[in-house]
Design an enzyme around this catalytic site. Structure first.
Site, PDB file in Angstrom:
ATOM      1  CG  HIS A 122      -0.393   0.293   2.512  1.00 18.52           C
ATOM      2  ND1 HIS A 122      -0.082  -0.698   3.424  1.00 18.52           N
ATOM      3  CD2 HIS A 122      -0.056   1.453   3.123  1.00 18.52           C
ATOM      4  CE1 HIS A 122       0.409  -0.162   4.527  1.00 18.52           C
ATOM      5  NE2 HIS A 122       0.442   1.157   4.362  1.00 18.52           N
ATOM      6  CG  ASP A 152       0.002  -4.053   2.730  1.00 23.44           C
ATOM      7  OD1 ASP A 152       0.222  -3.533   1.619  1.00 23.44           O
ATOM      8  OD2 ASP A 152      -0.105  -3.395   3.778  1.00 23.44           O
ATOM      9  N   GLY A 225       3.422   6.533   8.079  1.00 22.52           N
ATOM     10  CA  GLY A 225       4.777   6.645   7.557  1.00 22.52           C
ATOM     11  C   GLY A 225       5.676   5.520   8.013  1.00 22.52           C
ATOM     12  CG  ASN A 226       6.520   3.947  12.005  1.00 22.69           C
ATOM     13  OD1 ASN A 226       6.058   4.820  12.739  1.00 22.69           O
ATOM     14  ND2 ASN A 226       7.795   3.572  12.067  1.00 22.69           N
ATOM     15  CB  SER A 227       3.137   1.700   6.109  1.00 28.75           C
ATOM     16  OG  SER A 227       1.957   1.857   6.838  1.00 28.75           O
ATOM     17  N   GLY A 283      -8.376 -26.045  -4.380  1.00 31.37           N
ATOM     18  CA  GLY A 283      -9.601 -25.968  -5.162  1.00 31.37           C
ATOM     19  C   GLY A 283     -10.834 -26.297  -4.344  1.00 31.37           C
ATOM     20  CB  ILE A 286     -13.082 -23.890   3.700  1.00 30.80           C
ATOM     21  CG1 ILE A 286     -12.242 -22.607   3.699  1.00 30.80           C
ATOM     22  CG2 ILE A 286     -12.361 -25.014   2.984  1.00 30.80           C
ATOM     23  CD1 ILE A 286     -10.938 -22.735   4.460  1.00 30.80           C
TER      24      ILE A 286
END
EC number: 3.4.21.107
Length: 503
Positions: A122, A152, A225-227, A283, A286
């Protein structure tokens, strides 16, 4: 006045215990992951050069982020009026003005001296340009190697030339315990090189961010900003990639989340080798089990993943999996929660043969499955999903009312198919009414659902369902397992059958 007397021997004992406690805190290695005796300064000094600031630039059209100009006939006075209004709102730029640039900031860290850098997806999503600033303020333009929105994560590459880079290694996040010290380094609010410390607050958190959520939770201060920045253990190993916070204000309140290294490393390896992630696939669709479902099929507890549907072209059907099976163990790992199975399958090497322990027909069975590669549009997904009880009442035109369940069903007429958007080929009976606060409503049933099976038997008419309900009640069953489908999902529901007390 009463004065407490101090027992000299007791006071001496207390002093001795206090001294021993201080010694225990100071002795190196007395705690497996304790804070360093001299603080975090030496560790931070060693790790800071590996952490980078990431800035991105995205081209935005003038209409993005603001209202669009209403459509009027060319040359009309209203067109001119609204055009002037929009220009004022957008700082003097008309909707026909050139596109503008938008920037954002994040964090990352170097994992290879050749220039490979990890961050969050992100952070760089939709970016036209990506810049990386090192700890010494050297700036490089980065290229995107690959990204994975489901976890991510993104892998970037810079060309450092003769510039020496300081990479950091990954550690084993599975060894991290709740209470262990951790260090977070990043670029919060644009303040690069910020170091914060805290502990691992919890493990295996599911915050509904993606299908493979397994976050480490920390109270180390993490802000915007730490992301993409690293979470280190006290050995200087990356055990997590800081990704999200929970905060009503947008600032740290001590609840931050990091993607664990055990989940990130295989993803990053695939991105480096293939530019995309290759995940294992069975495949199957669940869903989780509730108490009524488990009791209906004879399971002693609610652990496991219920197979709602097996893809006819997937690896699961070749292995012998069937609708209604419950997966209890996959490749030696217990399925304590339904959401564990997709992660275990996805991280399994493609082509590997694994043992799958299932519950079928009231007993455990073991089958062998060969894990396939997940296609772009995978079939495996999670399916999120008293009063007196009179007999089912048959009405006109194939309609059946089940008062005890609060349910009315009907044969799928063309009008009902059109009303609920049902496929012309869909088989079963359609739910036309669900009473509020009824057992059916509590189980999540709603008008438009199609009941295609009951007690693992096909249901082709309301009469079929009524017969199976009565058979179940006569046999003393507490619930009837229904297989329910609508255009959005397919799932199993255990519909209670217990008779209520007469008033």
């Amino acid at each position: 006045m009463f004065i407490a007397r101090r027992d000299p021997s007791l006071a001496a004992l207390r002093r001795l215990i206090g001294a021993l406690a201080v010694i225990a805190l100071l002795v190196p290695g007395s705690s497996r992951a304790g804070a360093p005796p001299g603080g975090f300064a030496d560790l931070a000094e060693r790790l800071l050069p590996a952490v980078v600031n990431i800035s991105t630039t995205q081209t935005m059209k003038p209409s993005q982020g603001g209202p669009e100009l209403p459509q009027f006939p060319p040359g009309s006075p209203l067109e001119e009026f609204f055009k002037e209004f929009m220009e004022r709102q957008q700082g003097g730029k008309s909707p026909d003005a050139p596109s503008r640039k938008a920037t954002s900031l994040g964090s990352g860290f170097i994992i290879d001296a050749a220039g490979y850098i990890v961050t969050n997806n992100h952070v760089i999503a939709d970016a036209d340009e990506i810049s990386v600033k090192l700890h010494d303020d050297t700036v490089f333009q980065a290229t995107l190697v690959g990204r994975d929105p489901k976890v991510d994560l993104a892998l970037l590459k810079i060309e450092p030339g003769k510039k020496p880079l300081v990479p950091v290694p990954f550690g084993n996040s599975d060894d991290a315990r709740v209470g262990d010290w951790v260090l977070a380094i990043g670029n919060p609010f644009g303040f690069g090189g910020t170091v914060t410390a805290g502990i691992v607050s919890a493990r295996a958190r599911d915050i509904n961010a993606g299908p493979y959520d397994d976050f480490l939770q920390t109270d180390a201060a993490i802000n915007r900003g730490n992301s993409g920045g690293p979470m280190f253990n006290m050995r200087g190993e990356v055990i997590g990639i800081n990704s999200a916070i929970i905060s009503p204000s947008g600032g740290s309140i001590g609840i931050g989340f990091a993607v664990p290294a055990s989940l990130a490393v295989p993803v990053l390896d695939d991105l480096r080798k293939f530019g995309k992630v290759r995940r294992g696939w069975l495949g199957i669709r669940i869903q989780s089990l509730d108490t009524d479902m488990a009791e209906n099929i004879g399971l002693p507890d609610q652990k496991g993943a219920l197979v709602a549907k097996v893809d006819p072209n997937g690896p699961g059907v070749k292995a012998g999996l069937k609708d209604g099976d419950v997966v209890l163990k996959f490749d030696g790992k217990d399925i304590t929660e339904m959401r564990r199975l997709p992660r275990y399958v996805a991280s399994t090497p493609i082509g590997k043969k694994v043992e799958v322990v299932i519950w079928r027909d009231g007993k455990r069975q073991t089958i062998t499955a060969s894990v396939g590669e997940m296609p772009e549009d995978p079939a495996e997904q999670q399916v999120k999903g008293k009063p007196e009880t009179p007999k089912p009442q048959a009405g006109k035109d194939g309609i059946l009312t089940i008062p005890g369940a609060g349910l009315t069903v009907s044969s799928p007429t063309p009008q009902l198919r059109e009303r609920f958007g049902l496929d012309d080929e869909a088989k079963g009976i359609v739910v036309t009414e669900v009473k509020p606060d009824s057992p059916a409503a509590e189980k999540g049933m709603r008008p438009g659902d199609m009941i295609i099976e009951a007690d693992h038997k096909p249901v082709r008419s309301p009469a079929d369902l009524g017969k199976l309900i009565e058979e179940g009640r006569r046999a003393g069953a507490k619930s009837l397992l229904l297989r329910v489908e609508n255009p959005q999902q397919l799932r199993y529901i255990a519909l209670p059958l217990a008779e209520g007390k007469k008033k």
